[in-house]
Design an enzyme around this catalytic site. Structure first.
Site, PDB file in Angstrom:
ATOM      1  N   LYS A  79      44.882  11.002  31.921  1.00  0.00           N
ATOM      2  CA  LYS A  79      44.994   9.466  31.524  1.00  0.00           C
ATOM      3  C   LYS A  79      46.369   9.092  31.704  1.00  0.00           C
ATOM      4  O   LYS A  79      47.347   9.682  31.376  1.00  0.00           O
ATOM      5  CB  LYS A  79      44.595   9.444  29.915  1.00  0.00           C
ATOM      6  CG  LYS A  79      44.491   8.003  29.230  1.00  0.00           C
ATOM      7  CD  LYS A  79      44.031   7.827  27.885  1.00  0.00           C
ATOM      8  CE  LYS A  79      43.797   6.866  27.192  1.00  0.00           C
ATOM      9  NZ  LYS A  79      43.271   6.827  25.963  1.00  0.00           N
ATOM     10  N   SER A 105      39.344   3.933  25.179  1.00  0.00           N
ATOM     11  CA  SER A 105      40.127   3.695  26.152  1.00  0.00           C
ATOM     12  C   SER A 105      40.381   4.642  27.206  1.00  0.00           C
ATOM     13  O   SER A 105      41.033   4.286  28.186  1.00  0.00           O
ATOM     14  CB  SER A 105      41.708   3.434  25.498  1.00  0.00           C
ATOM     15  OG  SER A 105      42.133   4.494  24.908  1.00  0.00           O
ATOM     16  N   SER A 110      38.631   7.012  21.408  1.00  0.00           N
ATOM     17  CA  SER A 110      38.923   6.826  23.054  1.00  0.00           C
ATOM     18  C   SER A 110      38.743   7.993  23.943  1.00  0.00           C
ATOM     19  O   SER A 110      38.698   7.766  25.182  1.00  0.00           O
ATOM     20  CB  SER A 110      40.389   6.695  22.906  1.00  0.00           C
ATOM     21  OG  SER A 110      40.462   4.822  22.782  1.00  0.00           O
TER      22      SER A 110
HETATM   23  N1  GLN Z   1      38.798   1.313  20.087  1.00  0.00           N
HETATM   24  C1  GLN Z   1      39.851   1.647  19.614  1.00  0.00           C
HETATM   25  C2  GLN Z   1      41.051   0.964  19.434  1.00  0.00           C
HETATM   26  O1  GLN Z   1      40.957   0.028  20.309  1.00  0.00           O
HETATM   27  C3  GLN Z   1      39.987   3.111  19.854  1.00  0.00           C
HETATM   28  C4  GLN Z   1      41.457   3.324  20.687  1.00  0.00           C
HETATM   29  C5  GLN Z   1      41.900   4.776  21.044  1.00  0.00           C
HETATM   30  O2  GLN Z   1      41.307   5.590  20.438  1.00  0.00           O
HETATM   31  N2  GLN Z   1      43.089   4.837  21.784  1.00  0.00           N
HETATM   32  O3  GLN Z   1      41.979   0.972  19.027  1.00  0.00           O
END
Ligand code: GLN
Length: 526
Positions: free
Chosen positions: A70, A145, A169
């Site tokens: 990532k 994400s 994410s």
């Molecule tokens: N959807 C969550 C957020 O927007 C998860 C993000 C993540 O785990 N980086 O914060």
């Protein structure tokens, strides 16, 4: 393979390169991609030799395998855009410890994957760089994400990838794309080299094409790292990662239990609302927000079917299922977004156009330079969260938001501990459950644009994933079924450092229900 055997270097079949290129054209999983590196890993620009010679546990073999990272995790010489315009041209000057360990094990990074800017989002559409499509249906998002990592694994472009999980994410895109997604215990994997979004919640996780691969990769990357003071080894008494004692009881957090919890939150809010809570907020807005939250947490019928399939299948495999309730869950999302945005506003203060990233052509003075760099560099979701974070931390108001959120966080941790046992393994007595089964996300992969699922609804839907981060517990998402042509995932949450238990249960599941693959998928790796 035993630990003394030399691993066989991977030789990519000739058609791997065109296969990967074709998929990349279709789904755009990568921000930087060079699959030819797998054939010529020598002279690697990424490694620093910090983790050189790490002894691999028996059975682990990522040697020679290509993997994706990532683009918020540093790999020296590769991009480190974090999905942000601000850092679009940044090259990482060093390598994350988790990646170092994989390099030492002989795995080959072939690229950096797309993500929601700084990890903020659930679709990967918040990326400032590009769009990524779901390999099952290119008109839909891959989740987020870590959407690029999940899509790349689901398409068979790489057998595994690293992601980060702050509030879901790794697990949510894994569910949307039909692969395995492991969010380890907080501190089990070093965060050194992961660009911080919300430091107390997040960690590096694994997206993989099978349970075995997920376990092998986790075995390589975990462990204490002198460069991350929050990292640690598993305590004595934690189940071993390989051959853990067989888990028996799975607590089931049903959608009904979650709905009851949310209804409880609405009632408590009406009963206990303090007059000072009301400033700047009309009762209609608050009521509407709770309504949307309750609606957003409701499972779509296909996801409910997948969840029921998982329950029935696990019972058939001999697990004892028992219904559980987690009352504090109802406050999970507000607590998560209070803590995550507070930490984000502090963590993102370093991106000022002076030390990192794109700089404006011209500015009258340093303040203007910073203003212009941040104004042009950050996308709308990032700006929203920085504002929210500074709002909840503003002087004189910490009690009302941030400290309250921390108290909720403690309550959530206690609720989980009462079901799973504490993280130090002092109690020999068995806890009521070995793991908890719950949905990952209320919908399958959704379509593009706010009409498909509004940004607010996306946040409310984090309910199922963010509690494991608040409690610091390991959680594993695995594909339960395919409904209407799209995969449905479910997740298991375990006691701290009980990743082995979760992988064991998912491994049993996978033996009976092979991982589903999208049309056109080919596997190049055993
Ligand atoms: N959807 C969550 C957020 O927007 C998860 C993000 C993540 O785990 N980086 O914060």
């Amino acid at each position: 393979m035993s630990c003394n055997e030399e691993p066989m270097p991977f030789k990519a079949p000739r058609d791997y390169l065109p296969y990967a290129a074709q998929w990349e054209d279709k789904i755009g999983a990568f921000i930087e991609f060079d699959p030819r590196r797998v054939e010529n890993p020598g002279g690697d620009r990424a490694g620093e030799g910090r983790a050189g010679g790490a002894a691999l546990p028996p059975g682990t073999n990522p040697a020679g395998l290509p993997f994706a990272v990532k683009d918020n995790i540093a790999v020296r010489g590769f991009s480190l855009s974090c999905g942000s315009k601000l850092l679009e041209r940044l090259k990482a000057p060093y390598t994350a410890t988790a990646v170092e360990k994989l390099l030492a094990a002989g795995a080959v990074p072939v690229g950096k994957t797309n993500l929601d800017e700084f990890g903020m989002g659930s679709s990967t559409d918040n990326s400032g760089i590009k769009r990524t499509n779901n390999p099952w249906d290119t008109g839909r998002v891959p989740g987020g994400s870590s959407g690029g990592s999940a899509a790349a694994v689901a398409a068979g472009m790489v057998p595994f990838a690293l992601g980060s999980d702050t509030g879901g994410s790794v697990r949510q895109p894994a569910a949307f794309c039909g692969v395995l997604g492991l969010k380890p215990t907080y501190g089990a994997v070093s965060r050194f080299g992961l660009v911080a979004y919300a430091s107390s919640l997040e960690g590096i996780g694994v997206l993989a094409d099978s349970v075995r691969r997920c376990r092998d990769v986790f075995a390589v990357i975990r462990g204490k790292d002198p460069l991350d003071q929050t990292s640690r080894e598993a305590p004595d008494g934690a189940p071993p990662l390989f051959k853990p004692p067989r888990a028996k009881t799975i607590g089931v957090l049903s959608p009904e239990a979650v709905a009851r919890a949310i209804a409880g939150a609405a009632a408590e809010r009406r009963a206990f609302r303090q007059p000072e809570d009301r400033d700047g907020e009309s009762p209609e807005t608050a009521g509407a927000a709770l309504g949307i939250a309750a609606q957003a947490a409701e499972l779509e019928p296909e996801v409910r079917r997948g969840f029921e399939t998982a329950k029935a299948g696990l019972a058939e495999l001999g697990y004892r299922l028992t219904d559980v309730e987690i009352p504090s869950l109802k406050y999970g999302v507000p607590a998560y977004y209070t803590i995550a945005t507070a930490e984000a506003s502090a963590n993102l203060a370093r991106f000022d156009g002076v030390r990192y990233g794109a700089r404006p052509e011209w500015a009258e003075n340093p303040d203007e330079l910073i203003d212009k760099a941040r104004q042009a560099g950050f996308g709308p979701e990032v700006k929203l969260r920085i504002l929210l974070g500074t709002f909840v931390l503003r002087s004189g108001f910490q009690d009302r938001y941030y400290l309250r959120a921390q108290r909720i966080r403690s309550a959530i941790r206690r609720d989980f501990e009462s079901l799973l046992g504490d993280g130090e393994y002092r109690d020999a007595a068995a806890a009521p459950c070995d793991a908890i089964l719950l949905p990952v996300f209320p919908t399958r992969a959704f379509g593009r644009g706010a009409a498909a699922l509004s940004p607010f609804a996306q946040k409310a839907a984090d309910l199922y994933t963010c509690c494991a981060n608040l409690a610091g517990l390991p959680a594993l998402s695995f594909p339960a079924s395919v409904e209407g042509g799209l995969p449905v995932g479910v997740q298991l949450i375990g006691r701290a450092f009980a990743e082995g238990t979760l992988l064991d249960i998912a491994g049993d599941w996978e033996t009976a229900h092979p991982v589903p693959r999208p049309a056109g998928y080919r596997s190049f790796w055993s």
